[in-house]
Design an enzyme around this catalytic site. Sequence first.
Site, short mmCIF file in Angstrom:
data_model
loop_
_atom_site.label_atom_id
_atom_site.label_comp_id
_atom_site.label_asym_id
_atom_site.label_seq_id
_atom_site.Cartn_x
_atom_site.Cartn_y
_atom_site.Cartn_z
N SER A 1 0.79 -1.24 0.00
CA SER A 1 0.00 0.00 0.00
C SER A 1 0.82 1.28 0.00
CB SER A 1 -0.93 0.03 1.21
OG SER A 1 -2.09 -0.70 0.93
N TYR B 1 -4.48 3.74 7.93
CA TYR B 1 -5.87 3.24 7.90
C TYR B 1 -6.64 3.66 9.14
CZ TYR B 1 -3.10 0.27 4.88
OH TYR B 1 -2.20 -0.18 3.97
N LYS C 1 0.51 3.46 -2.90
CA LYS C 1 -0.64 4.37 -3.05
C LYS C 1 -0.19 5.83 -2.97
CE LYS C 1 -3.88 0.91 -1.39
NZ LYS C 1 -4.34 0.11 -0.27
N TYR D 1 -2.99 -1.64 -10.41
CA TYR D 1 -2.94 -1.49 -8.95
C TYR D 1 -2.02 -2.54 -8.31
CZ TYR D 1 -4.54 -2.08 -4.12
OH TYR D 1 -4.57 -2.24 -2.76
N VAL E 1 1.01 -3.91 3.73
CA VAL E 1 0.93 -5.24 4.36
C VAL E 1 2.16 -6.11 4.10
CG1 VAL E 1 -1.59 -5.39 4.59
CG2 VAL E 1 -0.49 -6.19 2.48
N1 GLN Z 1 -1.97 -5.33 -2.27
C1 GLN Z 1 -2.62 -5.22 -1.00
C2 GLN Z 1 -4.12 -5.34 -1.14
O1 GLN Z 1 -4.67 -4.80 -2.03
C3 GLN Z 1 -2.26 -3.91 -0.37
C4 GLN Z 1 -2.96 -3.67 0.94
C5 GLN Z 1 -2.09 -3.03 1.98
O2 GLN Z 1 -0.87 -2.96 1.88
N2 GLN Z 1 -2.73 -2.60 3.04
O3 GLN Z 1 -4.79 -5.96 -0.37
#
Ligand code: GLN
Length: 308
Positions: free
Chosen positions: A61, A237, A64, A185, A255
């Site tokens: 993430s 988050y 992002k 993505y 993650v």
């Molecule tokens: N690729 C992961 C997902 O879409 C990224 C989520 C994350 O890092 N929180 O679930």
Amino acid sequence: MNEILKHAVEEARKMTHLGKTASYIPELGRVNKEYLGVCVCTGDGQYYQYGNADIRFTIQSISKVISLAVALERCGFDKTFDRVGMEPSGDSFDSLVKLDLTSDYPSNPMINSGAIAVASHLASEVSFERMLQFTRLLCMDEAIELNERAYHSEMGHISRNKAIAYLLESKGILENTVEESLKFYVRMCSLNVTAASLAGFGLVLASDGIHPVTGKRLLHSRVVQTVKTIMLTCGMYDGSGKFAVEVGVPSKSGVGGGILSVVDKRMGIGIFGPSLDEKGNSIAGQQVLRELSAKMKLHMFADNVPEF
Ligand code: GLN
């Protein structure tokens, strides 16, 4: 600095057993959850690191932040925020509840729904190859590559993100097909970085978007300001509020176990600690940042902060 990093990592390592790796992506589930590393890149371009700071892991993430920055550069502020909000969701990163029930667009670009919406637009604007090159530049790390195994592992377990993407499509938010949007993505999520690459990226953001070695501007000032604000309010988050109170540094987690932190005008910090708490944030990584923030007065509202 080296002593502070060592102490923070050694103490926080005791917490790695309390969390779990992100086994919903099988490739991430296989990573040793005892890994923990930190890297700091200061204003003069000097790197300090301790622990597993050279191990490659997927950015997840944290990408992002890059996608949002590129969307703002290419599409502008109004067009980008036309279809994604800038409010913390208070829900888990992969939630689709609010999107379905109470809103016609995702709460912010740091959760999956918002990032998939941004990716869908970017996929028509810029090739993945260019995104990869720009990521290398931002992170000051030419060795960043697509981790094919992680990419295919996630694409094989994509049901939840597919559900989010179809919901976005039903609301007219996607600019590309569900397949194209998710491909873009997940490829961005599957870039292999180290704690040191994240520290380098953090320093670029701390330096108002200017590359500390070449002096070249990589991102506009307003883009950097926007991205850092959204990192502060939404980057961890539904743990963003507590983290902002305790650490006070705009940050973004993934993650894969990474955390990118930006200490404005002072340093970038990169963390790798794949043992995650229930919100998907590195459990020991957050502890390292709490300690560094206290010891080096990194909180954005701390007093008596040393000069750059
Ligand atoms: N690729 C992961 C997902 O879409 C990224 C989520 C994350 O890092 N929180 O679930």
